[in-house]
Design a protein around this motif. Structure first.
Motif, mmCIF file in Angstrom:
data_model
loop_
_atom_site.group_PDB
_atom_site.id
_atom_site.type_symbol
_atom_site.label_atom_id
_atom_site.label_comp_id
_atom_site.label_asym_id
_atom_site.label_seq_id
_atom_site.Cartn_x
_atom_site.Cartn_y
_atom_site.Cartn_z
ATOM 1 N N CYS A 196 0.854 -1.197 0.000
ATOM 2 C CA CYS A 196 0.000 0.000 0.000
ATOM 3 C C CYS A 196 0.883 1.237 0.000
ATOM 4 O O CYS A 196 1.797 1.351 0.815
ATOM 5 C CB CYS A 196 -0.904 -0.006 1.230
ATOM 6 S SG CYS A 196 -1.898 1.499 1.392
ATOM 7 N N GLY A 241 -0.306 4.284 0.501
ATOM 8 C CA GLY A 241 -0.906 5.355 1.288
ATOM 9 C C GLY A 241 -1.994 6.093 0.533
ATOM 10 O O GLY A 241 -2.541 5.544 -0.415
ATOM 11 N N HIS A 299 -0.795 7.756 4.172
ATOM 12 C CA HIS A 299 -0.860 7.419 5.590
ATOM 13 C C HIS A 299 -0.636 8.683 6.409
ATOM 14 O O HIS A 299 0.118 9.550 5.987
ATOM 15 C CB HIS A 299 0.203 6.381 5.946
ATOM 16 C CG HIS A 299 0.102 5.136 5.130
ATOM 17 N ND1 HIS A 299 1.107 4.668 4.321
ATOM 18 C CD2 HIS A 299 -0.927 4.266 4.973
ATOM 19 C CE1 HIS A 299 0.711 3.554 3.717
ATOM 20 N NE2 HIS A 299 -0.518 3.295 4.091
ATOM 21 N N CYS A 354 -3.579 -3.101 4.744
ATOM 22 C CA CYS A 354 -2.487 -2.241 5.191
ATOM 23 C C CYS A 354 -2.853 -1.757 6.586
ATOM 24 O O CYS A 354 -3.895 -1.124 6.762
ATOM 25 C CB CYS A 354 -2.335 -1.054 4.233
ATOM 26 S SG CYS A 354 -1.241 0.217 4.912
ATOM 27 N N HIS A 409 -6.168 5.509 6.708
ATOM 28 C CA HIS A 409 -6.003 6.112 5.380
ATOM 29 C C HIS A 409 -6.830 7.375 5.247
ATOM 30 O O HIS A 409 -7.778 7.444 4.478
ATOM 31 C CB HIS A 409 -6.340 5.069 4.307
ATOM 32 C CG HIS A 409 -5.392 3.920 4.348
ATOM 33 N ND1 HIS A 409 -5.525 2.872 5.217
ATOM 34 C CD2 HIS A 409 -4.240 3.706 3.666
ATOM 35 C CE1 HIS A 409 -4.506 2.041 5.069
ATOM 36 N NE2 HIS A 409 -3.720 2.515 4.134
HETATM 37 ZN ZN LIG Z 1 -1.871 1.928 3.589
#
Ligand SMILES: [Zn+2]
Ligand SMILES: [Zn+2]
Length: 347
Positions: free
Chosen positions: A58, A60, A62, A149, A153
């Motif tokens: 992933c 992001g 983030h 993840c 997010h």
């Molecule tokens: Zn993520």
């Protein structure tokens, strides 16, 4: 071992017969801590992932301004120490404690933001169609793998982001032995504990918020319940509706299919982002297997109900997954084509 949901205390279709056509099946997964293999259906267990296929990451965005709770090895070490407290350790547990301790100590500096640019995703669930009758596996596939993840997010979602992979298990000839892992998770509730599953199919009816005004009114009338021989002690309309909601409509806990639970928000439309078709519930990732309002769904098997004072094990939270302050993460799939992008909702 199997898990068995007790029969519903009241046959709700005797109270409101018009609910009958709204019945849907769901498969309760009944996760419990264990040592699943890649050949098993599991939560938080190893995936049947082919060598040579890229592992999902992933990128992001983030929120790197929040404190990151836990380095992965540290969290696993703390969980294992709690689980074996006050009892004899098995040789495998002893080895795992040593391995985790040497990964954690000496303490290195805390993980820093740049490490989170591209995060290796964690296995959340692996479901074989042979075990989960309500799994809508596309033709040619028999296995759903769910990864996430383990970070929020924002601004899109303050929960982990999931990825779904449908595959044919027969096509996997060599299994990836050591998949990449994130170095940390944002909250400890974002690391699923390895669990084996005891899937069980149950019947569900819609959350009251999804019923039309007429049916909802009928459910709130004491005479309808009395005629079915099922009037609770205090048959006020809100009580009747809460009995329906908690005991007769939507099963709590991890499950596949069925009806979605609502509460934090009213029901919202869930159109497929690719074709606009209304989406179906696929997987419910739940914080709790039951709560005070849904105790009638506790499986018959006795040990499921009593918390263990030493290990900190809470049978309501066998996966140790926590979404926000005790919510669910619901995944939805397109019935026209399960390979269309899925959607997620917190409830
Ligand atoms: Zn993520
Ligand atoms: Zn679609």
């Amino acid at each position: 071992m199997t898990r068995t949901t007790p029969p519903r205390p009241i046959a709700v279709t005797r109270v409101v017969p018009e609910l009958a056509p709204l019945a849907r099946t769901a498969t309760r997964l009944h996760p419990r801590p264990g040592a699943p293999t890649a050949g098993d259906s599991s939560v938080g267990g190893p995936l049947l992932w082919p060598t040579g296929e890229p592992w999902p990451h992933c990128d992001g965005p983030h929120d790197l301004t929040v404190a990151v709770d836990d380095a992965l090895a540290d969290l696993r070490l703390r969980r294992l120490r709690a689980a074996v407290r006050g009892r004899r350790r098995t040789p495998a547990e002893q080895r795992a404690l040593g391995r985790l301790a040497s990964a954690v100590y000496p303490l290195t500096s805390p993980p820093t933001a740049p490490q989170y640019g591209s995060v290796a995703m964690l296995p959340v669930a692996q479901l074989y169609a042979r075990d989960v009758p309500d799994l809508p596996a596309p033709a040619g596939t028999d296995l759903l793998q769910v990864l996430w993840c383990p970070f929020d997010h924002p601004p899109e979602a303050f929960m982990p982001r999931t990825a779904l992979v449908w595959r044919s298990s027969a096509a996997v000839t060599r299994v990836l032995a050591r998949p990449p892992e994130p170095s940390a998770v944002q909250y400890d509730g974002y690391l699923p504990e390895p669990c084996v599953l005891d899937p069980e199919q149950v019947t569900e009816y819609p959350n009251p918020l999804e019923l039309g005004a007429d049916l909802r009114e009928r459910l709130r009338r004491a005479d309808a319940w009395a005629a079915a021989g099922a009037a609770p002690d205090d048959p006020g309309a809100p009580v009747l509706e809460s009995v329906y909601r908690g005991e007769l409509s939507v099963a709590p806990g991890w499950k596949v299919g069925g009806w979605p639970q609502w509460g934090p928000t009213d029901p919202v439309a869930r159109p497929c982002p690719a074709c606009g078709t209304g989406m179906d519930p696929l997987l419910t990732i739940a914080t709790f297997e039951w709560d005070a309002g849904t105790r009638s769904w506790i499986p018959n098997e006795a040990e499921a109900a009593a918390p263990s004072p030493h290990s900190g094990f809470d049978p309501r939270m066998p996966t140790k997954v926590q979404i926000a302050s005790g919510y669910q993460q619901q995944l939805y799939v397109c019935p026209a084509d399960p390979r269309h992008p899925h959607t997620e909702l917190m409830q």
